[in-house]
Design an enzyme around this catalytic site. Structure first.
Site, PDB file in Angstrom:
ATOM      1  N   SER A   1      20.841   7.233  14.122  1.00  0.00           N
ATOM      2  CA  SER A   1      19.513   7.891  14.180  1.00  0.00           C
ATOM      3  C   SER A   1      20.551   8.814  15.611  1.00  0.00           C
ATOM      4  O   SER A   1      20.988   7.909  16.551  1.00  0.00           O
ATOM      5  CB  SER A   1      18.270   7.401  14.566  1.00  0.00           C
ATOM      6  OG  SER A   1      18.101   6.618  13.104  1.00  0.00           O
TER       7      SER A   1
HETATM    8  N1  SAH Z   1      18.741   1.910  12.526  1.00  0.00           N
HETATM    9  C1  SAH Z   1      19.596   2.595  12.053  1.00  0.00           C
HETATM   10  C2  SAH Z   1      18.919   4.060  11.499  1.00  0.00           C
HETATM   11  C3  SAH Z   1      19.784   4.518   9.526  1.00  0.00           C
HETATM   12  S1  SAH Z   1      18.904   4.880   9.332  1.00  0.00           S
HETATM   13  C4  SAH Z   1      20.992   3.149  12.733  1.00  0.00           C
HETATM   14  O1  SAH Z   1      20.066   2.524  13.869  1.00  0.00           O
HETATM   15  O2  SAH Z   1      21.632   2.894  12.699  1.00  0.00           O
HETATM   16  C5  SAH Z   1      17.836   4.321   8.265  1.00  0.00           C
HETATM   17  C6  SAH Z   1      18.547   2.730   7.279  1.00  0.00           C
HETATM   18  O3  SAH Z   1      17.205   2.510   6.650  1.00  0.00           O
HETATM   19  C7  SAH Z   1      19.557   3.093   6.113  1.00  0.00           C
HETATM   20  O4  SAH Z   1      20.844   2.321   6.763  1.00  0.00           O
HETATM   21  C8  SAH Z   1      19.104   2.945   4.711  1.00  0.00           C
HETATM   22  O5  SAH Z   1      19.329   2.032   4.277  1.00  0.00           O
HETATM   23  C9  SAH Z   1      17.625   2.295   4.987  1.00  0.00           C
HETATM   24  N2  SAH Z   1      16.666   1.843   4.532  1.00  0.00           N
HETATM   25  C10 SAH Z   1      16.126   3.333   3.614  1.00  0.00           C
HETATM   26  N3  SAH Z   1      15.594   2.447   2.666  1.00  0.00           N
HETATM   27  C11 SAH Z   1      14.878   1.422   2.828  1.00  0.00           C
HETATM   28  C12 SAH Z   1      14.421   0.652   2.278  1.00  0.00           C
HETATM   29  N4  SAH Z   1      13.202   0.317   1.247  1.00  0.00           N
HETATM   30  N5  SAH Z   1      14.172  -0.941   2.943  1.00  0.00           N
HETATM   31  C13 SAH Z   1      15.113  -1.079   4.160  1.00  0.00           C
HETATM   32  N6  SAH Z   1      16.222  -0.131   4.600  1.00  0.00           N
HETATM   33  C14 SAH Z   1      15.767   1.181   4.098  1.00  0.00           C
END
Ligand code: SAH
Length: 215
Positions: free
Chosen positions: A65
């Protein structure tokens, strides 16, 4: 392990100044952004981009993000030391590290096996030890470790999962971007067993919170 050089520290200070100028006030959050070497959470080819205030691709079509967004959500969560915090969407582990830097006890769920495995090995290597990383569906939360002081969802949720609201302590907060293409950053504060206060905080754009494909 990738080095954290003075050049990186300098770039990080500029990033902190940028997100401060964009309105982030919480000193602990700004200090955490200033301390954590974001470049080591990204693939090595992209190091030059690590301290720009932008989201960036990681593995499995996902993104780390934007630092401003991480700071904004974390500021809304108002983490206190020893708070039990649940993160949905571990991804690169950067937001997880910010929460650990704020002395939270962090539980985090990721549904992409590749990212889950990579980040589980990576985080302790760079000194950030979460309480628990779970491979699974964030829509369900983790009932066995509930209730939580805070829950932070780092993907765009088409609706607010009831299970997450139900896993908050009384007084606890859920910070969740809600919407299909554009998300409204929404905070729910649990006031009572069935009583929630809702606040909205502007528009953001996240990768989608996906339904668990294994079921
Ligand atoms: N907090 C992360 C943001 C990653 S983007 C960072 O700082 O890098 C959002 C993340 O949510 C992705 O890794 C994606 O695979 C995950 N995601 C999407 N749907 C999800 C679900 N139902 N349960 C758990 N994770 C999920």
């Amino acid at each position: 392990m990738l080095l954290d050089t003075n050049k990186h520290k300098g770039l990080r200070n500029q990033l902190v100044a940028t997100i401060k100028a964009k309105g982030i006030k919480d000193k602990n959050v700004l200090d955490a952004i200033g301390k954590i070497p974001r470049h080591v959470f990204m693939d090595s080819g992209f190091i030059d981009f690590a301290y720009q205030d932008n989201a960036f691709p990681i593995a499995a079509d996902q993104t780390i993000s934007q630092p401003y967004t991480v700071a904004f959500q974390t500021e809304l969560l108002q983490v206190k030391p020893n708070d039990k915090v649940l993160e949905i969407g571990t991804g690169s582990g950067y937001q997880t590290a910010i929460l650990i830097e704020l002395k939270a006890e962090v539980y985090s769920i990721e549904r992409q096996k590749e990212l889950f495995t990579k980040t589980k090995v990576f985080l302790p290597k760079v000194g950030y030890v979460p309480k628990k990383l779970v491979f699974g569906d964030g829509y369900l939360g983790i009932p066995e470790y509930a209730p939580f002081d805070g829950i932070i969802v780092t993907a765009g949720a088409p609706f607010v999962p009831k299970s997450l609201l139900s896993q908050l302590k009384i007084g606890g907060k859920l910070v969740i971007p809600v919407g299909e293409n554009i998300q409204k950053m929404t905070v729910f504060i649990r006031k009572g067993e069935k009583e929630f206060e809702k606040h909205e905080h502007g528009d953001f754009r996240f990768v989608p919170l996906l339904k668990d494909s294994r079921k």
